[in-house]
Design a protein around this motif. Structure first.
Motif, mmCIF file in Angstrom:
data_model
loop_
_atom_site.group_PDB
_atom_site.id
_atom_site.type_symbol
_atom_site.label_atom_id
_atom_site.label_comp_id
_atom_site.label_asym_id
_atom_site.label_seq_id
_atom_site.Cartn_x
_atom_site.Cartn_y
_atom_site.Cartn_z
ATOM 1 N N MET A 1 0.960 -1.142 0.010
ATOM 2 C CA MET A 1 -0.043 0.027 -0.017
ATOM 3 C C MET A 1 0.865 1.405 -0.021
ATOM 4 S SD MET A 1 -3.062 1.032 2.832
ATOM 5 C CE MET A 1 -2.139 1.238 4.254
ATOM 6 N N ASP A 2 0.835 2.157 -0.804
ATOM 7 C CA ASP A 2 1.299 3.305 -1.024
ATOM 8 C C ASP A 2 0.453 4.598 -1.050
ATOM 9 O OD1 ASP A 2 3.933 2.163 -1.376
ATOM 10 O OD2 ASP A 2 2.944 1.634 -3.352
ATOM 11 N N GLY A 3 0.906 5.690 -0.242
ATOM 12 C CA GLY A 3 0.409 7.038 -0.085
ATOM 13 C C GLY A 3 0.977 8.112 -0.731
ATOM 14 N N VAL A 4 0.227 8.553 -1.841
ATOM 15 C CA VAL A 4 0.989 9.810 -2.222
ATOM 16 C C VAL A 4 -0.181 10.790 -2.321
ATOM 17 C CG1 VAL A 4 2.392 8.214 -4.090
ATOM 18 C CG2 VAL A 4 0.032 8.841 -4.632
ATOM 19 N N ASP A 5 0.427 11.705 -3.340
ATOM 20 C CA ASP A 5 -0.619 13.103 -3.045
ATOM 21 C C ASP A 5 -2.040 12.598 -3.407
ATOM 22 O OD1 ASP A 5 -1.347 15.666 -3.264
ATOM 23 O OD2 ASP A 5 -0.592 16.074 -5.071
ATOM 24 N N SER A 6 -2.803 13.076 -2.137
ATOM 25 C CA SER A 6 -4.207 12.852 -2.059
ATOM 26 C C SER A 6 -4.913 11.538 -2.468
ATOM 27 C CB SER A 6 -5.024 13.893 -2.818
ATOM 28 O OG SER A 6 -4.309 15.522 -2.392
ATOM 29 N N GLN A 7 -3.953 10.487 -2.570
ATOM 30 C CA GLN A 7 -4.702 9.329 -2.903
ATOM 31 C C GLN A 7 -3.567 7.886 -2.287
ATOM 32 O OE1 GLN A 7 -3.848 8.247 -6.964
ATOM 33 N NE2 GLN A 7 -2.776 10.172 -7.183
ATOM 34 N N VAL A 8 -4.306 6.779 -2.142
ATOM 35 C CA VAL A 8 -3.631 5.598 -1.872
ATOM 36 C C VAL A 8 -4.016 4.614 -3.005
ATOM 37 C CG1 VAL A 8 -3.767 3.965 0.033
ATOM 38 C CG2 VAL A 8 -4.240 6.339 0.636
ATOM 39 N N ASN A 9 -2.751 3.916 -3.051
ATOM 40 C CA ASN A 9 -2.789 2.581 -3.799
ATOM 41 C C ASN A 9 -2.874 1.483 -3.031
ATOM 42 O OD1 ASN A 9 -2.764 3.999 -6.680
ATOM 43 N ND2 ASN A 9 -0.671 4.418 -5.721
ATOM 44 N N LEU A 10 -3.803 0.546 -3.112
ATOM 45 C CA LEU A 10 -4.120 -0.604 -2.354
ATOM 46 C C LEU A 10 -3.825 -1.915 -3.260
ATOM 47 C CD1 LEU A 10 -7.374 0.253 -0.336
ATOM 48 C CD2 LEU A 10 -5.024 0.018 0.583
ATOM 49 N N ASN A 11 -3.071 -2.720 -2.672
ATOM 50 C CA ASN A 11 -3.000 -4.231 -3.330
ATOM 51 C C ASN A 11 -2.848 -5.265 -2.233
ATOM 52 O OD1 ASN A 11 -0.027 -4.946 -3.264
ATOM 53 N ND2 ASN A 11 -0.080 -2.689 -3.772
#
Length: 311
Positions: A1-11
């Motif tokens: 899981m990565d948190g970047v500008d105003s969003q999160v990528n889940l896997n």
């Protein structure tokens, strides 16, 4: 899981027999309620529109026609970005240096801004500081410079700001000169780094102090009333007292106390407030200091009454 500008990528790992996955989101640890934030068929999901600097918690449940599985382990992340760009960058020249002021960005990217970086237009001089203003040293007198500013947080640096006004550092011995375009008593004025006070066209030591309001881009010039009165006593009637700002500000204020104004009136003096863009002339006789003092009563001394003239 990565948190970047105003969003999160889940896997996550796929589950045998699962036909869909329900993703749950919360800003409180362990507090997840229906409905799910999203339902997806792949083992990945991107959620946007989040608030930088806020920690988000996630769980995932696998589902098929028979219902939902138990919750996955809980994962947390905090989306963040670099700060926005500083604004209103202004420079004031000094001797081999310049003082750079700026307005901090309201958007810090989700993390506190830890420092600011000022770069001179030459590119070879960079200075850091915790807040505005920042003084850049090591400049070459007689060379024109502009400056840009970056804001820095734990994610990284912002883009460079717009360039400041151009300034040319100079030493006190060669910082001034005659104002050959003047048609009045200011012909002999010598420039000071920020502001100075003149008596009949000559720069005098009157304990002049300046206060800079960066937010309102305002300069206030205050003199030592006793020092100026002593110099004024040696002059004839009709003396011209000039409060001069040598650096551009949106507003310039000349401040004096009531006792100094009374002494000026006795000398039939004229106050001049001068900037790079304009000039304001006020015969002191137009100030009725006695009537003004009477409004405060005898308990208030004249030197405690402050008058301000704005240009």
């Amino acid at each position: 899981m990565d948190g970047v500008d105003s969003q999160v990528n889940l896997n996550w790992d796929t589950v045998t027999g699962a036909t869909y996955y329900s993703v749950y989101l919360s800003t409180a640890q362990g507090m997840f309620t229906e409905p799910a934030a999203a339902t997806v068929t792949d083992a990945t999901y991107n959620i946007s529109g989040l608030t930088n600097g806020t920690t988000y918690y996630f769980i995932v449940k696998a589902g098929n026609s028979g219902g939902l599985s138990a919750a996955s382990n809980e994962a947390a992340t905090t989306p963040a970005a670099v700060p926005a760009v500083p604004t209103s960058v202004r420079a004031i020249a000094g001797n081999g240096q310049a003082t750079i002021s700026f307005t901090s960005p309201t958007d810090n990217g989700g993390y506190a801004i830890t420092s600011y970086e000022v770069t001179a237009s030459s590119g070879s001089i960079v200075r850091s500081g915790a807040s505005s203003p920042i003084t850049v040293t090591g400049l070459t007198n007689g060379v024109s410079y502009t400056f840009t500013v970056k804001a820095i947080n734990q994610v990284g640096s912002s883009r460079s700001s717009s360039a400041s006004n151009a300034v040319t550092p100079s030493s006190p011995s060669n910082s001034g000169g005659n104002d050959s375009g003047s048609d009045n008593d200011d012909d002999r004025e010598t420039a000071a780094p920020i502001a100075d006070v003149l008596l009949n066209g000559q720069v005098i030591e009157a304990g002049a102090k300046t206060t800079i309001d960066l937010g309102n881009r305002m300069l206030t010039i205050v003199v030592d009333g006793t020092k100026l009165e002593n110099r004024l006593a040696a002059e004839g009637q009709g003396a011209i007292i000039t409060y001069r700002a040598n650096t551009t500000f949106d507003r310039v204020v000349a401040e004096m106390d009531g006792q100094l104004v009374r002494s000026m009136i006795k000398k039939q003096a004229v106050i001049t407030l001068k900037t790079n863009q304009a000039k304001y002339v006020l015969p002191v006789q137009q100030i009725n200091i006695e009537a003004l003092a009477s409004q405060f009563g005898e308990s208030v001394a004249l030197q405690d009454i402050k008058l301000q003239h704005l240009l």
